[in-house]
Write a protein that holds these residues in place. Structure first.
Motif, PDB file in Angstrom:
ATOM      1  N   CYS A 295       2.969  -2.328  40.411  1.00  0.00           N
ATOM      2  CA  CYS A 295       1.950  -3.378  40.485  1.00  0.00           C
ATOM      3  C   CYS A 295       2.610  -4.733  40.728  1.00  0.00           C
ATOM      4  O   CYS A 295       3.560  -5.108  40.047  1.00  0.00           O
ATOM      5  CB  CYS A 295       1.125  -3.414  39.203  1.00  0.00           C
ATOM      6  SG  CYS A 295      -0.096  -4.743  39.198  1.00  0.00           S
TER       7      CYS A 295
ATOM      8  N   CYS B 223       1.389  -6.845  37.189  1.00  0.00           N
ATOM      9  CA  CYS B 223       1.871  -6.549  35.830  1.00  0.00           C
ATOM     10  C   CYS B 223       3.105  -5.660  35.836  1.00  0.00           C
ATOM     11  O   CYS B 223       3.586  -5.273  34.760  1.00  0.00           O
ATOM     12  CB  CYS B 223       0.758  -5.923  34.989  1.00  0.00           C
ATOM     13  SG  CYS B 223       0.395  -4.215  35.436  1.00  0.00           S
TER      14      CYS B 223
ATOM     15  N   HIS C 160       3.471  -2.651  36.352  1.00  0.00           N
ATOM     16  CA  HIS C 160       3.250  -1.262  35.935  1.00  0.00           C
ATOM     17  C   HIS C 160       3.686  -0.317  37.064  1.00  0.00           C
ATOM     18  O   HIS C 160       3.389  -0.575  38.234  1.00  0.00           O
ATOM     19  CB  HIS C 160       1.756  -1.071  35.618  1.00  0.00           C
ATOM     20  CG  HIS C 160       1.380   0.345  35.339  1.00  0.00           C
ATOM     21  ND1 HIS C 160       1.774   0.999  34.204  1.00  0.00           N
ATOM     22  CD2 HIS C 160       0.672   1.243  36.079  1.00  0.00           C
ATOM     23  CE1 HIS C 160       1.314   2.245  34.234  1.00  0.00           C
ATOM     24  NE2 HIS C 160       0.647   2.415  35.360  1.00  0.00           N
TER      25      HIS C 160
ATOM     26  N   CYS D 287      -3.881  -1.247  40.898  1.00  0.00           N
ATOM     27  CA  CYS D 287      -3.474  -1.001  39.514  1.00  0.00           C
ATOM     28  C   CYS D 287      -4.721  -1.045  38.624  1.00  0.00           C
ATOM     29  O   CYS D 287      -5.729  -1.648  39.005  1.00  0.00           O
ATOM     30  CB  CYS D 287      -2.507  -2.099  39.098  1.00  0.00           C
ATOM     31  SG  CYS D 287      -1.892  -1.961  37.415  1.00  0.00           S
TER      32      CYS D 287
ATOM     33  N   CYS E 291      -5.043  -2.925  36.284  1.00  0.00           N
ATOM     34  CA  CYS E 291      -5.253  -4.343  35.956  1.00  0.00           C
ATOM     35  C   CYS E 291      -5.925  -5.081  37.110  1.00  0.00           C
ATOM     36  O   CYS E 291      -6.217  -6.272  37.010  1.00  0.00           O
ATOM     37  CB  CYS E 291      -3.922  -5.017  35.611  1.00  0.00           C
ATOM     38  SG  CYS E 291      -2.971  -5.546  37.046  1.00  0.00           S
TER      39      CYS E 291
HETATM   40 ZN    ZN Z   1      -1.085  -4.137  37.136  1.00  0.00          ZN
END
Ligand code: ZN
Ligand code: BJW
Length: 242
Positions: free
Chosen positions: A131, A134, A136, A151, A153
């Motif tokens: 991501c 973030c 991830h 993602c 998020c």
């Molecule tokens: Zn993310």
């Protein structure tokens, strides 16, 4: 078998610590295109558009389409005798408590699928997505449902690879340098040795007194400097060497 192949075999047979650097050429005989040689990506595609953070920012969909196509090709490919020979060498050295480090610039998973274990991946992994917001990470080996992937998020995911101008994954080049400095034999296969810092491992090995063996059908900028330059393909030569 040529005298050079014999000399390389003997050096590998005597070594207690072996480091290996591989590039796109070791996967060529699995049907995966290289970057700079015959039909390589950078002969038909602009690396600025596909392998830089700026190219991704300009057009994430275009970059993702290219990566998705490559991911499909890699998923359908099989490791070749060169990959298997390196995995076998590692297994053999394990029984004699000798050290073996495989340093690869490749983002495919063919070394892993051939059974190699101690792998340092300098340029990341094409099956990981990360991501942009973030950081991830997800391991995704099946085709993606949306491009660019998102993602949880809400951020846009990018391929988990290293583009030009980006830092290598934390600690990898340091660990690679340490393995190279400690090696008696440094085997370099299937790389044009034009991309840094990976290419810098070759002069580092030479400065530290390692026997440097190059396997490549073409000459590189380091061919005259290495201890033994073998002209041939990795699927053909690596099984003869190891
Ligand atoms: Zn993310
Ligand atoms: C066979 C075969 C068969 C065929 N059997 N063989 C110092 C000096 C100058 C420049 C720099 C420097 N330090 C950093 C730079 C900038 C840049 C760089 O090196 N530029 C050069 C081009 C000059 N490096 C970077 O940006 C790196 N990051 C970095 O240094 O961070 C710190 C920093 C940041 C900013 C400024 C300064 C410092 C990151 C490099 C990332 C490279 N990324 C790519 C794409 C990865 C993702 C993806 O796959 O999509 O990595 S580019 C591409 O090249 C890919 C490869 O891993 C990499 C190397 O290519 P490789 O593997 O050698 O393939 P080819 O095609 O070049 O060669 C294939 C070879 O196989 C040929 O020789 C054939 O003959 C041979 N072959 N068939 C055996 N059957």
């Amino acid at each position: 078998m040529s005298l050079n192949v014999e000399a390389a075999r003997a050096a590998i047979g005597r070594a207690n610590r072996i480091a290996v650097l591989t590039g796109a050429g070791v996967s060529a005989e699995s049907g995966i295109p290289t970057f700079r040689t015959n039909g390589g990506f950078w002969q038909t595609h602009r690396f600025e558009d596909l392998a830089t953070p700026e190219g991704f920012a300009r057009n994430p969909a275009r970059v993702w389409e290219w990566y998705e196509e490559r991911r499909r090709g890699i998923a359908a490919a099989e490791p070749n005798p060169g990959h298997f020979a390196l995995a076998q060498l590692e297994a053999q050295l394990e029984t004699t408590k000798s050290e073996f480090t495989l340093i690869t610039q490749n983002v495919d998973n063919l070394h892993q699928r051939a059974g190699s274990k101690n792998i340092l991946r300098l340029h990341g992994d094409i099956f990981i997505t990360r991501c942009m917001c973030c950081s991830h990470e997800r391991l995704e080996t099946s085709p993606l449902k949306e491009l660019p992937p998102k993602c949880h998020c809400g951020g846009t995911m990018r391929p988990g690879v290293v583009w030009f101008g980006e830092m290598l994954p934390e600690g990898t080049i340091e660990r690679a340098g340490a393995a190279v400095c400690q090696s008696d034999v440094f085997l370099v296969a299937g790389t044009s040795a034009q991309v840094y810092p990976a290419a810098g491992l070759i002069p580092l090995a030479l400065q530290n007194g390692a026997t440097v063996i190059e396997v490549n059908p073409e000459a590189t900028d380091f061919s005259d400097a290495v201890t033994i330059a073998l002209r041939g393909t990795s699927a053909d030569l690596l099984p003869q060497l190891l």
